[in-house]
Design an enzyme around this catalytic site. Structure first.
Site, PDB file in Angstrom:
ATOM      1  N   MET A   1     -58.974  10.183  -8.704  1.00 33.73           N
ATOM      2  CA  MET A   1     -59.209   9.660  -7.455  1.00 33.73           C
ATOM      3  C   MET A   1     -59.741   8.215  -7.331  1.00 33.73           C
ATOM      4  O   MET A   1     -60.725   8.012  -8.313  1.00 33.73           O
ATOM      5  CB  MET A   1     -59.861  10.420  -6.419  1.00 33.73           C
ATOM      6  CG  MET A   1     -59.212  11.752  -5.876  1.00 33.73           C
ATOM      7  SD  MET A   1     -57.802  11.614  -4.651  1.00 33.73           S
ATOM      8  CE  MET A   1     -59.263  11.666  -3.210  1.00 33.73           C
ATOM      9  N   CYS A   2     -59.456   7.287  -6.629  1.00 30.46           N
ATOM     10  CA  CYS A   2     -60.011   5.929  -6.581  1.00 30.46           C
ATOM     11  C   CYS A   2     -61.076   6.071  -5.673  1.00 30.46           C
ATOM     12  O   CYS A   2     -61.683   6.873  -5.285  1.00 30.46           O
ATOM     13  CB  CYS A   2     -58.889   4.851  -6.189  1.00 30.46           C
ATOM     14  SG  CYS A   2     -57.269   4.905  -6.994  1.00 30.46           S
ATOM     15  N   GLU A   3     -61.952   4.638  -5.978  1.00 32.70           N
ATOM     16  CA  GLU A   3     -63.340   4.552  -4.942  1.00 32.70           C
ATOM     17  C   GLU A   3     -63.104   3.483  -4.247  1.00 32.70           C
ATOM     18  O   GLU A   3     -62.450   2.300  -4.757  1.00 32.70           O
ATOM     19  CB  GLU A   3     -64.503   4.573  -5.763  1.00 32.70           C
ATOM     20  CG  GLU A   3     -64.495   6.134  -6.248  1.00 32.70           C
ATOM     21  CD  GLU A   3     -66.033   6.289  -6.418  1.00 32.70           C
ATOM     22  OE1 GLU A   3     -66.900   5.809  -5.842  1.00 32.70           O
ATOM     23  OE2 GLU A   3     -66.350   7.546  -7.123  1.00 32.70           O
ATOM     24  N   ILE A  78     -61.966   0.531  -7.035  1.00 33.90           N
ATOM     25  CA  ILE A  78     -61.769   0.753  -8.431  1.00 33.90           C
ATOM     26  C   ILE A  78     -60.806   1.982  -8.222  1.00 33.90           C
ATOM     27  O   ILE A  78     -60.758   3.035  -7.717  1.00 33.90           O
ATOM     28  CB  ILE A  78     -63.040   0.956  -9.116  1.00 33.90           C
ATOM     29  CG1 ILE A  78     -63.871   2.112  -8.213  1.00 33.90           C
ATOM     30  CG2 ILE A  78     -63.903  -0.124  -9.172  1.00 33.90           C
ATOM     31  CD1 ILE A  78     -65.066   2.749  -8.959  1.00 33.90           C
ATOM     32  N   ASN A 108     -57.370   5.193  -1.154  1.00 35.99           N
ATOM     33  CA  ASN A 108     -57.763   6.356  -1.978  1.00 35.99           C
ATOM     34  C   ASN A 108     -57.224   7.593  -1.675  1.00 35.99           C
ATOM     35  O   ASN A 108     -57.229   8.218  -0.440  1.00 35.99           O
ATOM     36  CB  ASN A 108     -59.428   6.456  -1.765  1.00 35.99           C
ATOM     37  CG  ASN A 108     -59.938   7.617  -2.572  1.00 35.99           C
ATOM     38  OD1 ASN A 108     -59.179   8.365  -3.379  1.00 35.99           O
ATOM     39  ND2 ASN A 108     -61.156   8.187  -1.890  1.00 35.99           N
TER      40      ASN A 108
END
Length: 270
Positions: A1-3, A78, A108
């Site tokens: 998972m992205c942030e 990110i 996300n």
């Protein structure tokens, strides 16, 4: 998972402190090593910096850490790739023009099946489900409105479109037109408003602290959004899934909840 990381402020504000905490999670203290991007708004337009390299080791990230760029609205991301290869084209945040303004979007989560939604005017440059969802949202706004609508009306429409995408998977999202910063919580998103009296804050992922009382004015108000809290000594609020926040000039101007009868409950103030 992205942030995700977002900021709305009522005065031009330096986001280097919060960005340092996020960047450490980009291949340093966290696994999100598949690129990063950040957008700084200046009126209707925005400055963008993207790098498919890990933020924790990026020369561009180091440049941003050494050169303060003050802005009223910031969106950063990110990436931990799950849809689409690691590349510049697939690096968030994405941007397009609509109603004479630059719109910026970061996501996300995963949205299996979102590419079945037809696109009209906007087309993805990369191959992510995230960018397809962004293009679809802007297509819908372009079809519904002939020009930029009043803020409250746009707030409700962004919530409606977000609520359509959320059941497809995981949809945590930041979106801005430079006037409003939208944050939709599909599963996980946290929020923090800093205002007088300001105090000290310490990053969770890096040995760094700041006393905001020495950096701010008495009338300053800044709201920060992040996937998870970035500091260990501040009171972050975890958003309820299905909630959309509309932030203007550092304040939560509109909070729309998942249930229709709960929408537009009022204005939350700093």
């Amino acid at each position: 998972m992205c942030e995700l990381l977002g900021m709305s402020a009522n005065v031009p504000t330096d986001i280097r402190f919060s960005f340092a905490g996020l960047a450490r999670r980009g291949g340093g203290a966290g696994p999100h090593r598949d690129g990063f991007g950040i957008a700084f708004y200046d009126g209707r337009a925005a400055r963008f910096f993207h790098d498919p390299e890990p933020a924790a080791h990026s020369e561009i990230a180091r440049f941003l850490g050494a050169h303060p760029i003050k802005s009223l609205t910031v969106i950063a991301h990110i990436r931990q790739a799950n849809s689409g290869k690691v590349s510049l084209a697939n690096t968030h945040p994405f941007s397009r023009e609509l109603f004479g303004r630059v719109w910026t979007y970061a996501h996300n989560g995963q949205l299996p099946g979102v590419k079945k939604l037809p696109l009209d005017f906007y087309a993805p440059v990369g191959t992510t489900d995230s960018e397809h969802a962004f293009c679809w949202m802007l297509d819908q706004l372009r079809k519904k409105f002939d020009a930029l609508p009043p803020p409250a009306r746009l707030d409700r429409e962004v919530h409606r479109l977000s609520a359509q995408l959320a059941p497809m998977g995981v949809f945590n999202m930041l979106l801005s037109d430079g006037r409003t910063l939208y944050a939709y919580c599909g599963k996980k998103l946290s929020c923090l408003t800093r205002h007088a009296p300001f105090g000290k804050a310490t990053l969770i992922d890096e040995d760094r602290s700041v006393n905001f009382a020495e950096e701010t004015g008495p009338d300053d108000c800044v709201t920060v959004l992040a996937t998870g809290p970035l500091t260990s000594d501040e009171n972050w609020t975890v958003l309820e899934p299905g909630t959309l926040l509309a932030l203007r000039e550092g304040r939560i101007a509109h909070s729309i909840e998942a249930k229709p009868q709960d929408a537009a409950k009022g204005v939350l103030k700093c």
